[in-house]
Design an enzyme around this catalytic site. Structure first.
Site, PDB file in Angstrom:
ATOM      1  N   CYS A 225       0.871  -1.184   0.000  1.00 15.36           N
ATOM      2  CA  CYS A 225       0.000   0.000   0.000  1.00 15.36           C
ATOM      3  C   CYS A 225       0.903   1.228   0.000  1.00 15.36           C
ATOM      4  O   CYS A 225       0.965   1.979   0.971  1.00 15.36           O
ATOM      5  CB  CYS A 225      -0.919   0.016   1.213  1.00 15.36           C
ATOM      6  SG  CYS A 225      -1.894  -1.480   1.450  1.00 15.36           S
ATOM      7  N   GLY A 227       1.193   4.236  -1.431  1.00 18.90           N
ATOM      8  CA  GLY A 227       0.839   5.653  -1.383  1.00 18.90           C
ATOM      9  C   GLY A 227       1.894   6.492  -2.071  1.00 18.90           C
ATOM     10  O   GLY A 227       2.305   6.204  -3.200  1.00 18.90           O
ATOM     11  N   GLY A 229       4.964   6.605  -1.325  1.00 16.70           N
ATOM     12  CA  GLY A 229       6.207   5.850  -1.435  1.00 16.70           C
ATOM     13  C   GLY A 229       7.250   6.139  -0.375  1.00 16.70           C
ATOM     14  O   GLY A 229       8.397   5.711  -0.513  1.00 16.70           O
ATOM     15  N   LYS A 231       7.756   4.904   2.646  1.00 15.04           N
ATOM     16  CA  LYS A 231       8.335   3.706   3.249  1.00 15.04           C
ATOM     17  C   LYS A 231       9.120   2.901   2.214  1.00 15.04           C
ATOM     18  O   LYS A 231      10.137   2.270   2.554  1.00 15.04           O
ATOM     19  CB  LYS A 231       7.243   2.872   3.908  1.00 15.04           C
ATOM     20  CG  LYS A 231       6.653   3.544   5.147  1.00 15.04           C
ATOM     21  CD  LYS A 231       5.636   2.663   5.834  1.00 15.04           C
ATOM     22  CE  LYS A 231       5.092   3.344   7.096  1.00 15.04           C
ATOM     23  NZ  LYS A 231       4.366   4.599   6.771  1.00 15.04           N
ATOM     24  N   ASP A 247       0.142   0.067  -5.292  1.00 19.83           N
ATOM     25  CA  ASP A 247      -0.980   0.689  -4.603  1.00 19.83           C
ATOM     26  C   ASP A 247      -2.246   0.422  -5.408  1.00 19.83           C
ATOM     27  O   ASP A 247      -2.215   0.419  -6.650  1.00 19.83           O
ATOM     28  CB  ASP A 247      -0.771   2.199  -4.442  1.00 19.83           C
ATOM     29  CG  ASP A 247      -1.682   2.776  -3.369  1.00 19.83           C
ATOM     30  OD1 ASP A 247      -1.216   2.927  -2.224  1.00 19.83           O
ATOM     31  OD2 ASP A 247      -2.853   3.054  -3.665  1.00 19.83           O
ATOM     32  N   ASP A 274       0.674  -7.524 -11.801  1.00 25.39           N
ATOM     33  CA  ASP A 274       2.078  -7.950 -11.727  1.00 25.39           C
ATOM     34  C   ASP A 274       2.403  -8.728 -10.458  1.00 25.39           C
ATOM     35  O   ASP A 274       3.389  -9.470 -10.420  1.00 25.39           O
ATOM     36  CB  ASP A 274       3.014  -6.722 -11.759  1.00 25.39           C
ATOM     37  CG  ASP A 274       2.980  -5.987 -13.082  1.00 25.39           C
ATOM     38  OD1 ASP A 274       2.735  -6.635 -14.116  1.00 25.39           O
ATOM     39  OD2 ASP A 274       3.203  -4.761 -13.065  1.00 25.39           O
ATOM     40  N   ASP A 287       0.833  -1.038   4.693  1.00 23.79           N
ATOM     41  CA  ASP A 287       0.556   0.193   5.443  1.00 23.79           C
ATOM     42  C   ASP A 287      -0.882   0.571   5.106  1.00 23.79           C
ATOM     43  O   ASP A 287      -1.140   1.328   4.181  1.00 23.79           O
ATOM     44  CB  ASP A 287       1.548   1.278   5.027  1.00 23.79           C
ATOM     45  CG  ASP A 287       1.420   2.539   5.868  1.00 23.79           C
ATOM     46  OD1 ASP A 287       0.617   2.541   6.811  1.00 23.79           O
ATOM     47  OD2 ASP A 287       2.118   3.520   5.568  1.00 23.79           O
ATOM     48  N   CYS A 340      -1.225   4.343  10.719  1.00 27.46           N
ATOM     49  CA  CYS A 340      -0.911   5.573  11.457  1.00 27.46           C
ATOM     50  C   CYS A 340      -2.096   5.887  12.369  1.00 27.46           C
ATOM     51  O   CYS A 340      -2.650   6.974  12.352  1.00 27.46           O
ATOM     52  CB  CYS A 340      -0.590   6.734  10.519  1.00 27.46           C
ATOM     53  SG  CYS A 340      -1.851   7.109   9.299  1.00 27.46           S
TER      54      CYS A 340
END
Length: 386
Positions: A225, A227, A229, A231, A247, A274, A287, A340
């Site tokens: 996940c 988002g 990027g 992480k 994502d 993929d 995440d 979060c």
């Protein structure tokens, strides 16, 4: 603009927000209508608005009304300031305070600590004795943290480079790659250190979530996940790790190629089709979308937008993500879960529910980072096959 005119501008923007306009859109709309405002004016007004959004309930009580005017009266009174100096009707300042614009005592702890009334019991159950301290922390402005890109520089070299550009920083204990900006935060995005990829804006707890993965050279890791990027970039900086990013909404990753180039990182972006072809992976980080309760200092409007129905639905979404990601993990790999959020229903509650229906998995790591420790609120758990 005079200080009073800045307060009046904040009142107008807050009224737009209370009328249903998203906060950022209300700020942008005012700026477009007010070309006379300089950068310092816009920054000061933005600070007024976001401070009021963090204190929406308490300022409304102190100010006597849930309006832009009431919120700004509450802001001044909460600091022990007499509003008469700014609410004087001179120039573009707000009109003078009337006799009926009086505050009242807080009716509940949830109001005092600026948490939605329906959410306060959930908040207390999740954080226990830390609930009030955490809620008070959410009323304050979030610190600015940087991640030092160890693939390009050292921590000390980054500190020195930033200092030469007037940005003062100090190491943050949450993670060995993290710096907290002590002075000059608004200079970061225009600094040469940032443009050269020596540092990235990233909360220290977010960095710690990646550090806890203990990545090793040769691993193939997937940010499921991704988002924006952040992480994925932190994982790529570990060195010798092959990083993939995915994502469900590819548009969220549109800036990732440019960010990766700036950081000197190699990240392969994958479509959903993929994933199965290129798996399995040694680590899959999910995440997951969440309430964002750990980052409400940065995005306070989210605190007031969250509904009981959404909080009921979020764990179902989070579980579906874990279900989809689990088959992508190699036999000896790690399925990492992160939010979060500080709410247990989205954290340990989700992990326990997943394990109850997937007895072949076990939890080997579980940690909550709280806002009271100087970071955003984050949770992470590691799952491995038995």
């Amino acid at each position: 603009m005079t200080p009073g005119a800045r307060v009046q501008a904040a009142i107008e923007i807050l009224d737009d927000f209370l009328g249903g306009t998203p906060a950022e859109k209300a700020l942008t709309g005012w700026a477009r209508r007010s070309r006379f405002a300089g950068s310092k004016d816009r920054a000061a007004i933005r600070d007024h608005v976001f401070d009021a959004l963090r204190h929406l309930r308490s300022f409304a009580a102190i100010g006597g009304a849930r309006t832009g005017r009431g919120l700004m009266l509450g802001a001044l009174r909460s600091r022990g300031k007499d509003p008469v100096d700014l609410f004087n009707g001179v120039g573009h300042a707000p009109d003078p305070v009337t006799a009926d614009e009086v505050g009242r005592p807080f009716e509940t702890e949830a109001e005092q600590f600026d948490i939605p009334e329906w959410l306060w019991p959930v908040f207390e159950r999740s954080l226990g004795e830390s609930a009030r301290e955490a809620a008070a922390a959410l009323q304050s402005r979030a610190p600015v943290h940087l991640r030092v890109n160890l693939a390009r520089t050292s921590l000390q070299e980054a500190v020195d480079a930033l200092a030469r550009e007037g940005i003062s920083t100090a190491p943050h204990p949450a993670c060995e790659t993290s710096l907290e900006v002590v002075d000059g935060a608004r200079k970061v995005s225009q600094s040469q250190s940032y443009r050269d990829g020596l540092v990235e804006l990233q909360d220290a707890a977010s960095q710690a979530v990646v550090a806890a993965l203990n990545l090793r050279a040769g691993m193939r890791v997937l940010d499921y996940c991704a988002g924006g990027g952040g992480k994925a970039l932190a994982m790529a900086a570990s060195g010798g790790v092959e990083v993939f990013a995915h994502d469900a909404n590819p548009g969220r990753m549109r800036d990732l190629p440019d960010r990766a180039q700036r950081a000197g990182a190699r990240i392969t972006i994958l479509s959903t089709d993929d994933l199965e072809k290129l798996g399995p992976f040694d680590v899959v980080l999910t995440d997951a979308p969440c309430s964002g309760s750990g980052s409400w200092r940065r995005a306070p409007a989210g605190k007031w937008a969250l509904t009981p129905e959404q909080l009921t639905q979020l764990p179902q979404t989070q579980l579906s993500i874990l279900d989809a990601a689990a088959p992508l993990v190699g036999d000896d790999g790690v399925l990492a879960y992160a939010t979060c959020s500080m709410l247990d229903v989205e954290n340990r509650g989700v992990i326990d529910t997943f394990l109850s229906s997937h007895p072949e998995w076990q939890c080997t790591f579980s940690r909550l980072w709280q806002v009271v420790h100087g970071t955003d609120g984050f949770y992470s758990a590691h799952l491995t096959r038995r």
